[in-house]
Design a protein around this motif. Structure first.
Motif, PDB file in Angstrom:
ATOM      1  N   ASN A 291       0.808  -1.219   0.000  1.00 46.14           N
ATOM      2  CA  ASN A 291       0.000   0.000   0.000  1.00 46.14           C
ATOM      3  C   ASN A 291       0.843   1.272   0.000  1.00 46.14           C
ATOM      4  OD1 ASN A 291      -2.341  -1.535   0.011  1.00 46.14           O
ATOM      5  ND2 ASN A 291      -2.600  -1.449   2.230  1.00 46.14           N
ATOM      6  N   ASP A 292       2.124   1.140   0.348  1.00 48.60           N
ATOM      7  CA  ASP A 292       3.019   2.298   0.299  1.00 48.60           C
ATOM      8  C   ASP A 292       3.500   2.593  -1.123  1.00 48.60           C
ATOM      9  OD1 ASP A 292       3.032   3.276   2.863  1.00 48.60           O
ATOM     10  OD2 ASP A 292       4.732   2.052   3.526  1.00 48.60           O
ATOM     11  N   LEU A 293       3.274   1.663  -2.048  1.00 46.32           N
ATOM     12  CA  LEU A 293       3.635   1.879  -3.449  1.00 46.32           C
ATOM     13  C   LEU A 293       2.458   2.546  -4.160  1.00 46.32           C
ATOM     14  CD1 LEU A 293       5.318  -1.555  -4.218  1.00 46.32           C
ATOM     15  CD2 LEU A 293       6.416   0.567  -3.483  1.00 46.32           C
ATOM     16  N   THR A 294       2.744   3.512  -4.992  1.00 42.24           N
ATOM     17  CA  THR A 294       1.669   4.262  -5.634  1.00 42.24           C
ATOM     18  C   THR A 294       1.841   4.303  -7.147  1.00 42.24           C
ATOM     19  OG1 THR A 294       2.843   6.377  -5.424  1.00 42.24           O
ATOM     20  CG2 THR A 294       1.393   5.757  -3.613  1.00 42.24           C
ATOM     21  N   ASN A 295       0.721   4.449  -7.825  1.00 42.40           N
ATOM     22  CA  ASN A 295       0.693   4.593  -9.275  1.00 42.40           C
ATOM     23  C   ASN A 295       0.003   5.894  -9.649  1.00 42.40           C
ATOM     24  OD1 ASN A 295       1.882   2.100  -9.817  1.00 42.40           O
ATOM     25  ND2 ASN A 295      -0.088   1.031  -9.852  1.00 42.40           N
ATOM     26  N   SER A 296       0.283   6.380 -10.834  1.00 39.38           N
ATOM     27  CA  SER A 296      -0.452   7.507 -11.394  1.00 39.38           C
ATOM     28  C   SER A 296      -1.029   7.089 -12.742  1.00 39.38           C
ATOM     29  CB  SER A 296       0.463   8.727 -11.542  1.00 39.38           C
ATOM     30  OG  SER A 296       1.550   8.433 -12.401  1.00 39.38           O
ATOM     31  N   SER A 297      -1.729   8.012 -13.384  1.00 39.35           N
ATOM     32  CA  SER A 297      -2.380   7.716 -14.658  1.00 39.35           C
ATOM     33  C   SER A 297      -1.892   8.673 -15.736  1.00 39.35           C
ATOM     34  CB  SER A 297      -3.904   7.832 -14.516  1.00 39.35           C
ATOM     35  OG  SER A 297      -4.387   6.941 -13.524  1.00 39.35           O
ATOM     36  N   LEU A 298      -2.108   8.264 -16.979  1.00 39.17           N
ATOM     37  CA  LEU A 298      -1.652   9.059 -18.117  1.00 39.17           C
ATOM     38  C   LEU A 298      -2.574   8.804 -19.301  1.00 39.17           C
ATOM     39  CD1 LEU A 298       0.650  10.690 -19.661  1.00 39.17           C
ATOM     40  CD2 LEU A 298       1.628   8.453 -20.192  1.00 39.17           C
ATOM     41  N   ALA A 299      -2.933   9.884 -19.974  1.00 41.35           N
ATOM     42  CA  ALA A 299      -3.629   9.766 -21.261  1.00 41.35           C
ATOM     43  C   ALA A 299      -2.709  10.313 -22.344  1.00 41.35           C
ATOM     44  CB  ALA A 299      -4.945  10.535 -21.242  1.00 41.35           C
TER      45      ALA A 299
END
Length: 459
Positions: A291-299
Motif C-alpha cells: 500500500n506504500d507503493l503508488t501509481n499515477s495515470s496518463l492519457a
C-alpha cells in the motif's frame, strides 16, 4: 523437471524469459500474460502514413543492458535514432527554448544559466549561489526538489528544471528522492562544490554520438517484443489467461487460472503492477508495504495531419508545459520531427500527454475519446497555431499503471523483498513497480531475475 512461471508479458517478463532460456537449464519455463498480446506498455500502432507508440516511445541507448540485448537479437540493422533539436517549455502562453548546455533543465555552465529566457535576472543571481552554498544535511534519500531549490533557488527549479524532471519521472519533485531520480547530485555537489560545475565536468556521461541518446526501430518498438517472443525457445507462452491466486504447497506453488487450469511452479516471477501482485498473493503481512507503493495515470493523444511538419518551429522536437498555463496538456512531442521513421512522407504527427498530476486531469478523465481529441486539438491550436482537421488520431489511457517513486518507495521495496523471502521463497517481484521505469532498467531487471533463478536452481 522444475518449473518457473513468469507472470506478466511486458518487457521485464520477456527479458527474464529470454535470459532464462539462455542459461540452458533443465527447467520448464512458462510465461503467462492476461492480454492477447505481449508487450505491456510497449505497443506500436500503425495507422496509414504514421507509426505511433501508444506506450513508451524510445529506449535510452546508454543503459548498459540495452545494446548487448539488441545485438544478440540481431536487431542492429533495424535501429533508428532520435533526431536532435531544440526542446521548448511553454510558459506565460508562449514557447521558450530550453537553454543549450542543460541537462534536465539544469545548466552546465554560467553562460547557459544567463542565456535562459525562462527565469529573471534575480532568479539567475539566486542560482549562482550554488557556487557558494555548502552541503546541508542532505542524503541520497532526500527530496530532489528540496535539494535543487536549496542550492539553485526556487525560480529556476519551478520554471526550468521541474517541468522537465517531473515529466521524466512522473511526479512532483518534492515527493521524489535523489536516489530514485538523480543519485549523483549529492556527489557532484560534494566533489565539485557546485551542482552546475558537477554537471559541467560530467557532460560526456549524458551524451552519446551526436546527442542521439534514444533509440527505436524502423517498424516501432514492438519489434523488440516480437523478436523476444520469437526467441522464446521451448518456453510455453500463454496469452489471454489470468492468474487468480498463488498458493504455497510445501516447497512449491500452485497457480490458479481463470480458465480453471492449475500449474505447479518451483519459481514464480511476478512481473506485474504491484497491486496485481498484491491481489494474487493475498498475504495480509505484505499489505502495508504494497500500500506504500503508488501509481499515477496518463492519457496519450496522437494526432496526425495531412500537412508538412515544416509548420513546426525550426529545429524543435517538442515542448513541456509549466503549471498555470492556458493549455490542458503536460507536454507535446513533435513526433514526426523527433522520429523520422514515424511519418513516411514527413507529414505532421504530434503526441500530447495528460497526466493525473495535472489539475485538469479530473475533468479530462470524464471525457470520451472524441472530447479528449477536441481538447488536444485546442492545445495544438493555442501552442502551435495549427487549425487543420486531423487525418489520424490515437487515444490511449494508462489508468493507475504509471509507478511513482516517492520518498517511501525504496523503503517499501526493501521491506517487501525481505518479507517475500521469508513468506514466499522463490517468488520474485519484478518490473517497473519496483526497480526502474525505463525499458533499459526493465531489461536489466529481467536479466537479474534470470540470474537469481539460475543460481538458486544450481544450488
Amino acid at each position: 523437471m522444475k518449473t518457473a512461471v513468469i507472470i506478466g508479458g511486458g518487457i521485464t517478463g520477456l527479458s527474464a524469459l529470454y535470459y532464462l532460456q539462455k542459461q540452458q537449464l533443465n527447467l520448464q519455463v512458462i510465461l503467462v500474460e492476461q492480454n492477447e498480446e505481449l508487450g505491456g506498455k510497449i505497443r506500436t500502432v500503425r495507422n496509414d502514413e504514421f507509426i505511433m507508440e501508444a506506450g513508451a516511445d524510445s529506449i535510452v541507448a546508454r543503459n548498459e543492458g540495452v545494446m548487448p540485448l539488441i545485438e544478440e537479437l540481431d536487431l542492429l540493422d533495424e535501429l533508428v535514432y532520435n533526431e536532435t533539436g531544440t526542446s521548448y517549455i511553454y510558459t506565460d502562453n508562449m514557447l521558450h527554448k530550453v537553454p543549450k548546455d542543460t541537462i534536465f533543465g539544469i545548466p552546465t555552465s554560467v553562460e547557459s544559466l544567463f542565456s535562459s529566457t525562462l527565469i529573471s535576472e534575480k532568479g539567475k543571481q539566486e542560482a549562482m549561489l550554488d557556487f557558494e552554498k555548502t552541503e546541508n544535511n542532505f542524503t541520497i534519500d532526500s527530496s530532489v526538489g528540496s535539494f535543487l531549490e536549496y542550492f539553485l533557488g526556487e525560480e529556476i527549479v519551478e520554471k526550468q528544471i521541474s517541468p522537465i524532471l517531473s515529466g521524466v519521472y512522473s511526479g512532483k519533485l518534492d515527493t521524489l528522492t535523489m536516489k530514485s531520480t538523480l543519485p549523483y547530485l549529492l556527489d557532484y555537489k560534494n566533489k565539485y562544490g557546485s551542482i552546475i560545475k558537477g554537471f559541467s565536468e560530467n557532460k560526456k556521461t549524458f551524451q552519446s554520438a551526436g546527442n542521439k541518446k534514444f533509440i527505436s526501430f524502423k517498424n516501432g518498438l514492438s519489434t523488440l517484443i516480437d523478436r523476444l517472443e520469437e526467441r522464446s525457445g521451448n518456453a510455453r507462452v500463454l496469452k489471454g489467461v489470468r492468474i487468480t491466486h498463488i498458493e504455497k504447497t510445501g516447497d512449491a506453488y500452485e497457480l490458479s487460472f481463470d480458465n480453471d487450469e492449475n500449474i505447479q511452479a518451483d519459481f514464480v516471477v511476478l512481473s506485474t503492477p504491484h497491486d496485481a501482485a498484491q491481489r494474487m498473493l493475498k498475504a495480509p503481512e505484505l499489505d502495508a508495504d504494497f500500500n506504500d507503493l503508488t501509481n499515477s495515470s496518463l492519457a496519450s493523444v496522437y494526432i496526425g495531419f495531412d500537412i508538412s511538419d515544416d509548420r513546426l518551429p525550426a529545429d524543435g522536437t517538442g515542448f513541456i508545459v509549466t503549471e498555470g498555463s492556458d493549455l490542458m496538456c503536460d507536454a507535446c512531442t513533435w513526433t514526426s520531427r523527433k522520429w523520422a521513421h514515424t511519418s513516411q512522407h514527413h507529414q505532421l504527427l504530434v503526441r500530447l500527454f495528460y497526466k493525473s498530476s495535472n489539475p485538469n486531469y479530473e475533468a479530462l478523465k470524464q471525457m470520451n475519446e472524441e472530447e479528449l481529441t477536441k481538447a488536444a486539438l485546442s492545445d495544438i491550436q493555442n501552442s502551435l497555431g495549427i487549425i487543420e482537421k486531423p487525418h489520424s488520431v490515437n487515444v490511449t489511457r494508462w489508468t493507475d499503471l504509471m509507478p511513482n517513486y516517492h520518498l517511501k518507495h525504496s523503503q517499501a521495496v526493501s521491506s517487501l523483498s525481505q518479507k517475500m523471502a521469508d513468506l514466499f521463497p522463490n517468488v520474485l517481484l519484478a518490473g517497473c513497480s519496483y526497480y526502474g521505469v525505463g525499458i533499459g532498467a526493465c531489461i536489466t531487471n529481467g536479466k537479474n531475475i534470470a540470474d537469481t533463478i539460475a543460481n538458486s536452481w544450481k544450488n
